[in-house]
Write a protein that holds these residues in place. Sequence first.
Motif, PDB file in Angstrom:
ATOM      1  N   LEU A 126       0.873  -1.096   0.110  1.00 24.40           N
ATOM      2  CA  LEU A 126       0.052  -0.122  -0.066  1.00 24.40           C
ATOM      3  C   LEU A 126       0.788   1.137   0.034  1.00 24.40           C
ATOM      4  N   TYR A 127       0.515   2.301  -0.768  1.00 28.75           N
ATOM      5  CA  TYR A 127       1.055   3.595  -1.079  1.00 28.75           C
ATOM      6  C   TYR A 127       0.042   4.446  -0.268  1.00 28.75           C
ATOM      7  N   ALA A 128       0.303   5.494   0.478  1.00 29.78           N
ATOM      8  CA  ALA A 128      -0.426   6.479   0.856  1.00 29.78           C
ATOM      9  C   ALA A 128       0.257   7.719   0.683  1.00 29.78           C
ATOM     10  N   TYR A 129      -0.412   8.685   0.126  1.00 32.58           N
ATOM     11  CA  TYR A 129       0.326   9.926  -0.057  1.00 32.58           C
ATOM     12  C   TYR A 129      -0.848  11.281   0.060  1.00 32.58           C
ATOM     13  N   SER A 130      -0.281  12.418   0.238  1.00 26.08           N
ATOM     14  CA  SER A 130      -1.340  13.610   0.510  1.00 26.08           C
ATOM     15  C   SER A 130      -0.947  14.680  -0.246  1.00 26.08           C
ATOM     16  N   LEU A 139      -0.837  -1.103  -4.417  1.00 24.50           N
ATOM     17  CA  LEU A 139       0.253  -1.349  -5.451  1.00 24.50           C
ATOM     18  C   LEU A 139       0.079  -2.750  -6.220  1.00 24.50           C
ATOM     19  N   ARG A 140      -0.808  -3.624  -5.534  1.00 24.71           N
ATOM     20  CA  ARG A 140      -0.806  -4.783  -6.362  1.00 24.71           C
ATOM     21  C   ARG A 140      -1.845  -4.608  -7.443  1.00 24.71           C
ATOM     22  N   THR A 141      -2.637  -3.757  -7.377  1.00 25.94           N
ATOM     23  CA  THR A 141      -3.664  -3.699  -8.815  1.00 25.94           C
ATOM     24  C   THR A 141      -3.397  -2.020  -9.473  1.00 25.94           C
ATOM     25  N   GLY A 142      -2.744  -1.195  -8.794  1.00 26.18           N
ATOM     26  CA  GLY A 142      -2.546   0.079  -9.088  1.00 26.18           C
ATOM     27  C   GLY A 142      -3.696   0.824  -8.905  1.00 26.18           C
ATOM     28  N   GLU A 143      -4.816   0.382  -8.224  1.00 22.72           N
ATOM     29  CA  GLU A 143      -6.145   1.336  -7.990  1.00 22.72           C
ATOM     30  C   GLU A 143      -6.039   2.010  -6.625  1.00 22.72           C
ATOM     31  N   LEU A 144      -6.730   3.167  -6.653  1.00 24.25           N
ATOM     32  CA  LEU A 144      -6.787   3.783  -5.444  1.00 24.25           C
ATOM     33  C   LEU A 144      -7.978   3.221  -4.652  1.00 24.25           C
ATOM     34  N   LEU A 145      -7.916   2.985  -3.193  1.00 20.79           N
ATOM     35  CA  LEU A 145      -8.875   2.623  -2.319  1.00 20.79           C
ATOM     36  C   LEU A 145      -9.954   3.757  -2.182  1.00 20.79           C
ATOM     37  N   GLU A 146     -11.323   3.488  -2.028  1.00 20.49           N
ATOM     38  CA  GLU A 146     -12.336   4.381  -2.073  1.00 20.49           C
ATOM     39  C   GLU A 146     -12.089   5.340  -0.890  1.00 20.49           C
ATOM     40  N   GLU A 147     -11.484   5.161   0.086  1.00 19.82           N
ATOM     41  CA  GLU A 147     -11.185   5.927   1.344  1.00 19.82           C
ATOM     42  C   GLU A 147     -10.085   7.031   1.276  1.00 19.82           C
ATOM     43  N   HIS A 148     -10.602   8.248   1.231  1.00 26.76           N
ATOM     44  CA  HIS A 148      -9.707   9.311   1.141  1.00 26.76           C
ATOM     45  C   HIS A 148     -10.110  10.326   2.491  1.00 26.76           C
ATOM     46  N   ILE A 149      -8.855  11.164   2.974  1.00 28.94           N
ATOM     47  CA  ILE A 149      -9.262  11.796   4.291  1.00 28.94           C
ATOM     48  C   ILE A 149      -8.810  13.225   3.688  1.00 28.94           C
ATOM     49  N   GLU A 150      -9.824  14.166   3.944  1.00 29.16           N
ATOM     50  CA  GLU A 150      -9.594  15.324   3.582  1.00 29.16           C
ATOM     51  C   GLU A 150      -9.018  16.395   4.893  1.00 29.16           C
ATOM     52  N   PRO A 164     -15.160   3.535   7.848  1.00 34.22           N
ATOM     53  CA  PRO A 164     -15.365   4.865   7.284  1.00 34.22           C
ATOM     54  C   PRO A 164     -14.281   5.928   8.015  1.00 34.22           C
ATOM     55  N   VAL A 165     -14.175   7.061   7.461  1.00 30.99           N
ATOM     56  CA  VAL A 165     -13.191   8.079   7.774  1.00 30.99           C
ATOM     57  C   VAL A 165     -13.918   8.649   8.989  1.00 30.99           C
ATOM     58  N   THR A 166     -15.165   8.726   9.065  1.00 25.01           N
ATOM     59  CA  THR A 166     -15.898   9.473  10.282  1.00 25.01           C
ATOM     60  C   THR A 166     -15.838   8.410  11.497  1.00 25.01           C
ATOM     61  N   GLU A 167     -15.333   7.489  11.292  1.00 27.29           N
ATOM     62  CA  GLU A 167     -15.045   6.681  12.790  1.00 27.29           C
ATOM     63  C   GLU A 167     -13.298   6.806  13.201  1.00 27.29           C
ATOM     64  N   ASP A 168     -12.464   7.707  12.324  1.00 28.42           N
ATOM     65  CA  ASP A 168     -11.265   7.679  12.851  1.00 28.42           C
ATOM     66  C   ASP A 168     -11.129   8.181  14.000  1.00 28.42           C
ATOM     67  N   ALA A 169     -10.213   7.449  14.998  1.00 27.31           N
ATOM     68  CA  ALA A 169     -10.172   7.700  16.232  1.00 27.31           C
ATOM     69  C   ALA A 169      -8.906   8.915  16.420  1.00 27.31           C
ATOM     70  N   VAL A 170      -9.072   9.534  17.685  1.00 29.61           N
ATOM     71  CA  VAL A 170      -7.873  10.616  17.953  1.00 29.61           C
ATOM     72  C   VAL A 170      -7.070   9.778  18.788  1.00 29.61           C
ATOM     73  N   LEU A 171      -5.845   9.731  18.547  1.00 32.95           N
ATOM     74  CA  LEU A 171      -4.948   9.135  19.466  1.00 32.95           C
ATOM     75  C   LEU A 171      -4.238  10.056  20.389  1.00 32.95           C
ATOM     76  N   TYR A 172      -4.208  11.321  19.855  1.00 34.29           N
ATOM     77  CA  TYR A 172      -3.662  12.416  20.868  1.00 34.29           C
ATOM     78  C   TYR A 172      -4.151  13.832  20.534  1.00 34.29           C
ATOM     79  N   GLN A 173      -4.346  14.528  21.257  1.00 31.95           N
ATOM     80  CA  GLN A 173      -4.782  16.037  21.183  1.00 31.95           C
ATOM     81  C   GLN A 173      -3.986  16.681  21.954  1.00 31.95           C
ATOM     82  N   GLU A 174      -3.731  17.884  21.251  1.00 30.77           N
ATOM     83  CA  GLU A 174      -2.688  18.733  21.991  1.00 30.77           C
ATOM     84  C   GLU A 174      -3.822  20.356  22.282  1.00 30.77           C
ATOM     85  N   ASP A 175      -3.910  20.431  23.531  1.00 31.45           N
ATOM     86  CA  ASP A 175      -4.888  21.755  23.888  1.00 31.45           C
ATOM     87  C   ASP A 175      -4.114  22.927  23.964  1.00 31.45           C
TER      88      ASP A 175
END
Length: 735
Positions: free
Chosen positions: A165-169, A185-196, A233-244
């Motif tokens: 897998l190759y992730a890029y921003s 990278l096995r298929t050359g296709e993008l996964l459906e999920e993307h993070i804005e 789903p990206v909406t379920e992504d967890a916060v590992l750490y938050q700096e206030d």
Amino acid sequence: MMTSASDSVLSAPPVAKKVPVARTHHGETFTDHYEWLREKENPDVLAHLHAEQAYTDTVTAGQEKLRTDIFNEIKNRTQETDLSVPSRKDGWWYYSRMVEGSPYSIQCRVKADGDGSAVDDWTPPLVEPGVAVHGEVVLLDGNVEAKDQPFFSLGGAAVSRDGMLYAYSVDNAGDELFTIRIKDLRTGELLEEHIENTFYGLTFSPDGRTLYYMIADDSWRPFQVKTHVLGTPVTEDAVLYQEDDVAMWTGFDLSADRRHLAISIGCSEFSETLLLDFDAPEKGLQTLIPRSEHILYDAEPFLWEGQEKVLLTHNRDAVNSMISLVDAAEFIKPLTEQHWDTVVPHEDAVRINGATVTATHMVVSLRKDTIERIQVTALDGLGTPSQVAAVEPGFDEELYTTSMGGSEFESPVIRLIYTSDFTPSRVYDYALPQTHAGTHARTHAEGELLLRKETPVLGGYRAQDYVATREWAVAEDGTRVPLSVLRRADLARDGSNAGVVYGYGSYEVSIDPGFGVPRLSLLDRGVVFVIAHVRGGGEMGRHWYEDGKKLNKKNTFSDFVAATDWLAQSGWVDPARIGAMGGSAGGLLMGAVANLAPEKYAAIVAQVPFVDALTTILDPELPLSALEWEEWGNPITDPAVYQYMKDYTPYENVRAVAYPKIAAITSFNDTRVLYVEPAKWVQELRSVSTGKEPIVLKIEMDGGHGGASGRYEGWKTRAWDYAFLADAIGATELR
């Protein structure tokens, strides 16, 4: 020829309406007439900015041929079809290549041979520019990604450990907020999920199932580390750490051995590191030294002979930093009870920048005699009386820069990047001397510098045609300020030449020797180019930085003026033919010296200039403002800081003098220094200056802090800047 009405309008600079806005702090009220230009969506603001650019185009129209000449000189010296030296990781060679006529790089890989245990396994494959590579896999073609986009910038990339897998921003606006995409990278296709709307920083977990990434808050401060589990789903992504804490910057990286995720929280004066052990994630984040101890440190955890160790680069009782080795178990004790073994002691004349490890060696980056250097020490015996002496790869030039170009934990070599002002970048692999029992058999290459590539420079370039020397200016308080003076070797010291002084001087950033093709175009026109290593930078150690920040900031400006005086009195130049240039915090420097000594400069180029610093830092809701308090002080709570900044911030100290030619250069989508700062500054300069020289605002409507995207647009931007200066100082013809 008749002059049209539109030409007449453009011959006069745009005049923004005045809308008084009062700002009151610590009993002092400042009336700002141009704050309304901050309204980015206001049609009147957009119309004004377009008018500014039209005026700039008119005023500088006579420089078009010079701009074209400089652009072509840059282009003709650059091997356009080129590639980086491949780097080995997890059984693959990764590299990028450029194709003539294409503005963006192409990220690629090919399969590697051998198990990586021998130095020969780390000899990069021969990849020739323009020649197809058998087995090449294209990970990302920036030219395809950028198609039909106003802007393109790659914010980061990561490959899963198994290579699947190759992730890029990608940023398509210039605001340094990115969209993450994931490619199979096995298929050359993008996964459906993307993070804005993500920030810099992304990496995979060891099993490739989780992606870690950063989020910035509304003030563009990175404050959350989030986790995305692939397939959810990206909406379920967890916060590992938050700096206030709004004054703290957050980031993360993998440890050198990739066994830990290291989250770093800090400012310029103290920091905190949290570790996530991938082998025991159920333990959660573990704090090493809490920020309450007010220690500035970097931590590198690693396993050595079955024991968890942490290599600390820190400033505990060490203003220039030192390095200690600590058993990981020590960090559960109170700081005063912990045992730290000294690895590299503190020295007043040596600034320790950082350290990392391979499976066999510690690698240290340090600065001595202003020069960035690399030293390596075997881990065997580290922190004990049997510790062996450090080894430093040797180079012949007096002024140079050596930096890490990357290393893999199990590799018997480290990658080094070497350059000087007139030596194009060289890539070396340094074969680590092996001393620890159990490592691979000794080979002839150990301890050798293996040259992998020297960046080609076309157009008949010869390093011996140029000279770089170290000179010293004397500041008004007697401090000796180092200068790097660059010129053609055949230039006559007859007091008739043109000169340019460049500076930055903030955030402990050092302007180190480094080759630049564009700068040759100025030197070949007889310009003496001076880099002023002013206080506020890091060239002379931590004290040098501290003597140019907060309530010592004015030293940065007076040092630059002293550098200008040195050049004017050096016998090399005509004092009436000196220009100045700086960007971002160096743009604040340009604004300050314009107010301090406008008569000393024929022209000033201020790139993305931080010229309305007080207004910005007084508003913690603006991008990065709260993070700046450790650099400049907090004028909100401290009246002394407020008054000190009020005395130097360029916008508020414009005065009735004859200013030189000034070009303020900005981008509409810059999130680091908002366009409104130079826009306001230019208006105030024009309204107050008693001189007749043009003051222009050049604005890139589709760019960010670095201007427009793509290498050709970058060359055009540099050609514009240099043409503006060269025209003003009478250095337009090649010698």
